[in-house]
Design a protein around this motif. Structure first.
Motif, short mmCIF file in Angstrom:
data_model
loop_
_atom_site.label_atom_id
_atom_site.label_comp_id
_atom_site.label_asym_id
_atom_site.label_seq_id
_atom_site.Cartn_x
_atom_site.Cartn_y
_atom_site.Cartn_z
N GLY A 134 0.75 -1.12 0.12
CA GLY A 134 0.00 -0.01 0.00
C GLY A 134 0.55 1.20 -0.07
O GLY A 134 0.27 2.32 0.05
N VAL A 135 2.12 1.31 0.12
CA VAL A 135 2.78 2.41 0.24
C VAL A 135 2.82 3.20 -1.17
O VAL A 135 2.98 4.55 -1.13
N ALA A 136 2.64 2.59 -2.14
CA ALA A 136 2.88 3.23 -3.64
C ALA A 136 1.42 4.22 -3.69
O ALA A 136 1.68 5.36 -4.13
N LEU A 137 0.20 3.68 -3.18
CA LEU A 137 -0.91 4.47 -3.42
C LEU A 137 -1.39 5.22 -2.39
O LEU A 137 -2.44 5.79 -2.50
N SER A 138 -0.58 5.16 -1.35
CA SER A 138 -1.21 5.78 -0.05
C SER A 138 -1.43 7.42 -0.03
O SER A 138 -0.67 8.15 -0.76
N TYR A 139 -1.96 7.88 0.89
CA TYR A 139 -2.35 9.25 1.05
C TYR A 139 -1.02 10.06 1.33
O TYR A 139 -0.21 9.51 2.00
N PRO A 140 -0.95 11.40 0.54
CA PRO A 140 -1.95 11.92 -0.30
C PRO A 140 -1.66 11.83 -1.71
O PRO A 140 -2.20 12.63 -2.38
N LEU A 141 -0.85 10.85 -2.12
CA LEU A 141 -0.65 10.61 -3.69
C LEU A 141 -1.83 10.53 -4.45
O LEU A 141 -2.00 10.97 -5.30
N ASP A 142 -2.71 9.73 -3.82
CA ASP A 142 -3.95 9.54 -4.69
C ASP A 142 -4.92 10.74 -4.65
O ASP A 142 -5.19 11.05 -5.87
N GLU A 143 -4.89 11.55 -3.58
CA GLU A 143 -5.58 12.89 -3.65
C GLU A 143 -5.05 14.02 -4.62
O GLU A 143 -5.61 14.46 -5.31
N LEU A 144 -3.55 13.99 -4.60
CA LEU A 144 -2.98 14.76 -5.46
C LEU A 144 -3.28 14.54 -6.97
O LEU A 144 -3.51 15.62 -7.62
N LEU A 145 -3.13 13.27 -7.17
CA LEU A 145 -3.50 12.80 -8.52
C LEU A 145 -4.67 13.23 -9.05
O LEU A 145 -4.90 13.83 -10.28
N VAL A 146 -5.66 12.87 -8.22
CA VAL A 146 -6.98 13.20 -8.80
C VAL A 146 -7.56 14.58 -8.81
O VAL A 146 -8.14 14.90 -9.72
N MET A 147 -7.06 15.23 -7.80
CA MET A 147 -7.19 16.78 -7.63
C MET A 147 -6.53 17.47 -8.96
O MET A 147 -7.37 18.40 -9.52
N HIS A 148 -5.39 17.03 -9.37
CA HIS A 148 -4.89 17.86 -10.48
C HIS A 148 -5.55 17.34 -11.71
O HIS A 148 -5.63 18.02 -12.74
N TYR A 149 -5.91 16.09 -11.82
CA TYR A 149 -6.86 15.71 -12.96
C TYR A 149 -8.09 16.33 -13.28
O TYR A 149 -8.40 16.89 -14.32
N LEU A 150 -8.68 16.55 -12.03
CA LEU A 150 -10.13 17.21 -11.91
C LEU A 150 -9.87 18.60 -12.39
O LEU A 150 -10.88 19.41 -12.61
N ALA A 151 -8.58 19.30 -12.15
CA ALA A 151 -8.44 20.74 -12.56
C ALA A 151 -8.60 20.86 -14.07
O ALA A 151 -9.03 21.94 -14.67
N TYR A 152 -8.40 19.60 -14.92
CA TYR A 152 -8.82 19.92 -16.31
C TYR A 152 -10.50 19.74 -16.60
O TYR A 152 -10.81 19.56 -17.75
N GLU A 153 -11.12 19.26 -15.58
CA GLU A 153 -12.59 19.01 -15.91
C GLU A 153 -13.31 20.13 -15.17
O GLU A 153 -12.76 21.10 -14.51
N SER A 154 -14.58 19.93 -15.37
CA SER A 154 -15.75 20.67 -14.54
C SER A 154 -15.89 20.37 -13.22
O SER A 154 -16.87 19.48 -13.09
N ALA A 155 -15.13 20.47 -12.23
CA ALA A 155 -15.18 19.76 -10.90
C ALA A 155 -14.35 20.41 -9.93
O ALA A 155 -13.40 21.39 -10.23
N ILE A 156 -14.53 20.27 -8.94
CA ILE A 156 -13.70 20.92 -7.53
C ILE A 156 -13.85 19.98 -6.37
O ILE A 156 -14.84 19.43 -6.21
N GLU A 157 -12.82 19.80 -5.56
CA GLU A 157 -13.03 19.24 -4.19
C GLU A 157 -12.94 20.39 -3.44
O GLU A 157 -12.18 21.30 -3.30
N LEU A 158 -13.97 20.04 -2.33
CA LEU A 158 -14.31 21.05 -1.33
C LEU A 158 -14.05 20.55 0.06
O LEU A 158 -14.35 19.22 0.22
#
Length: 352
Positions: A134-158
Motif C-alpha cells: 500500500g505504500v505506492a498508492l497511500s495518501y496523499p498521492l491518490d488525492e494529489l493525482l485526482v485533484m490535478h486531473y480534475l483541474a482539467y475537468e468541470s469539478a472541484i474538491e471542497l
C-alpha cells in the motif's frame, strides 16, 4: 535498477513488464494501476472501498522501483509536511518524504501534462522499511493525482461534509477546519438515517450522466470485508443511490457530489454520490441563522474552502469558472449554527 533521475521522458510512462494490476474509481475518475507484484499495487483502507472493475482508465499508473531518489529540479511548492512539487524543464514531479524513511524521498510521482499517465517510483534504498503493501498508492498521492486531473475537468474538491437523507435530499456543509463539519456530521447521524459521503472532503462535478458507485458494482456493503479490517471506518451506502434511482432523478440537479477516501476525524468515507440540492457554509453562531448568498459571495466563500493546485494560474482560473457555474446551479447559504439538535431541525424544516 536505476536512479529516479534517469526517468525524465513521458515516453517512458507505462513501459516495461507488469505482472499485476488493479483499479479504483473516485468521483467518476477511473484509475488503473500496474506493477511487478501485488504489494506494489496494494490498496489500504479506505481506498479499498473505492476499488472498481477493470475498465479503460482515465488515469494510468505504473509502479516501478529505482535504486535511489535524489532531489532534482526547481522547487515549485512545499507542502510543509510530506510532499514537495518540483519543476524540471516542462516536467513536474512530486517527491514524498518522511523522517521514518531517512533523508531521501521514499517515492516519486511523475506525470504527463494532462495527469492522465503517471509513474510512481519507489525508492529501493528504503525497501526494508517500506515493504508493507500500500505504500505506492497511500495518501496523499491518490488525492494529489485526482485533484490535478480534475483541474482539467468541470469539478472541484471542497473541504466539506456531504450528507444524504433517505428522502434523497443531499446537502453539502462546507467549512474550514474547526467550523463544525464533524459536529454537523455527528448531529445528523445521531438523529437521522443518513449516509455521509465524507466528513471532510467532497468532490462536486457536473451531473452530466448517471454514476454507478464502485461498491454497487462489486457488491461491497457495510460492514464488508474491507470495512471489517478497519472497523472504525464508517460506510453506509443505502440512500445515496436508492433502488428507485433513475435518469429523471439525475435531472433534479445539474451538480452531483461524490464521496472520497480522504475522511476527517469521524472517518466517514463512501464511494457513492448524490444529486446536490443545497450548500451551507458553516460558521459558529447563535440562533441557527440561514442567510442566502449571492453567486459572487458564494464563489468567494467556496473558493476559500476548496482544494485547488495554486502553482498554476490556469488551474485557479478553471476553479473560479466552475465555482461560478456551481453557485448559479445550486443555492448557497451561510449557516451560523449552534451545536445541538436544533441545528438539524432547522435544516429539515428549511425550504428555499
Amino acid at each position: 535498477m536505476r536512479t529516479g533521475t534517469e526517468v525524465d521522458s513521458p515516453d517512458e510512462f507505462l513501459t516495461g513488464a507488469s505482472e499485476c494490476d488493479s483499479s479504483f474509481r473516485i468521483a467518476g475518475v477511473s484509475v488503473g494501476v500496474r506493477g511487478g507484484r501485488d504489494a506494489d499495487i496494494a490498496m489500504v483502507a479506505p481506498l479499498t472501498l473505492f476499488r472498481s472493475e477493470r475498465v479503460l482508465p482515465d488515469i494510468e499508473i505504473q509502479v516501478k522501483w529505482v535504486d535511489d531518489l535524489r532531489p532534482v529540479g526547481r522547487t515549485v511548492f512545499d507542502s510543509g509536511a510530506t510532499w514537495r512539487l518540483y519543476e524540471r524543464g516542462d516536467r513536474f514531479h512530486f517527491d514524498f518524504s518522511a523522517p521514518f524513511y531517512g533523508e531521501q524521498p521514499y517515492r516519486r510521482l511523475l506525470v504527463n501534462g494532462g495527469f492522465t499517465k503517471a509513474t510512481i517510483q519507489l525508492n529501493a534504498s528504503c525497501a526494508e522499511r517500506s515493504s508493507y503493501p500500500g505504500v505506492a498508492l497511500s495518501y496523499p498521492l491518490d488525492e494529489l493525482l485526482v485533484m490535478h486531473y480534475l483541474a482539467y475537468e468541470s469539478a472541484i474538491e471542497l473541504h466539506a461534509s456531504g450528507i444524504v437523507h433517505r428522502d434523497g435530499i443531499a446537502n453539502l456543509f462546507v467549512g474550514h477546519s474547526g467550523a463544525g463539519k464533524s459536529t454537523t456530521t455527528r448531529l445528523w447521524t445521531e438523529r437521522e438515517d443518513v449516509e455521509v459521503l465524507s466528513d471532510d472532503r467532497i468532490i462536486v462535478r457536473r451531473d452530466d450522466q448517471p454514476f454507478r458507485a464502485p461498491s454497487a458494482a462489486l457488491g461491497i456493503s457495510a460492514p464488508g470485508s474491507d470495512a471489517a479490517q478497519t472497523p472504525q471506518l464508517r460506510l453506509r451506502d443505502r440512500w445515496a443511490l436508492p433502488i428507485g434511482h433513475s435518469a429523471q432523478d439525475d435531472r433534479k440537479s445539474s451538480m452531483r457530489m461524490y464521496g472520497t477516501p480522504w475522511h476527517g476525524e469521524a472517518m466517514y468515507a463512501s464511494p457513492n454520490s448524490a444529486p446536490l440540492a443545497r450548500i451551507f457554509v458553516l460558521e459558529h453562531g447563535h440562533g441557527n441563522v440561514i442567510t442566502p448568498l449571492s453567486p459572487s459571495q458564494a464563489v468567494a466563500e467556496l473558493f476559500a474552502r476548496s482544494f485547488v493546485p495554486f502553482h498554476r494560474h490556469e488551474y485557479v482560473d478553471s476553479a473560479l469558472v466552475f465555482l461560478e457555474e456551481l453557485a448559479n446551479a445550486v443555492p448557497v447559504y451561510r449557516y451560523a449554527f449552534e451545536p445541538d439538535q436544533r441545528a438539524v431541525e432547522k435544516i429539515r424544516n428549511f425550504h428555499d
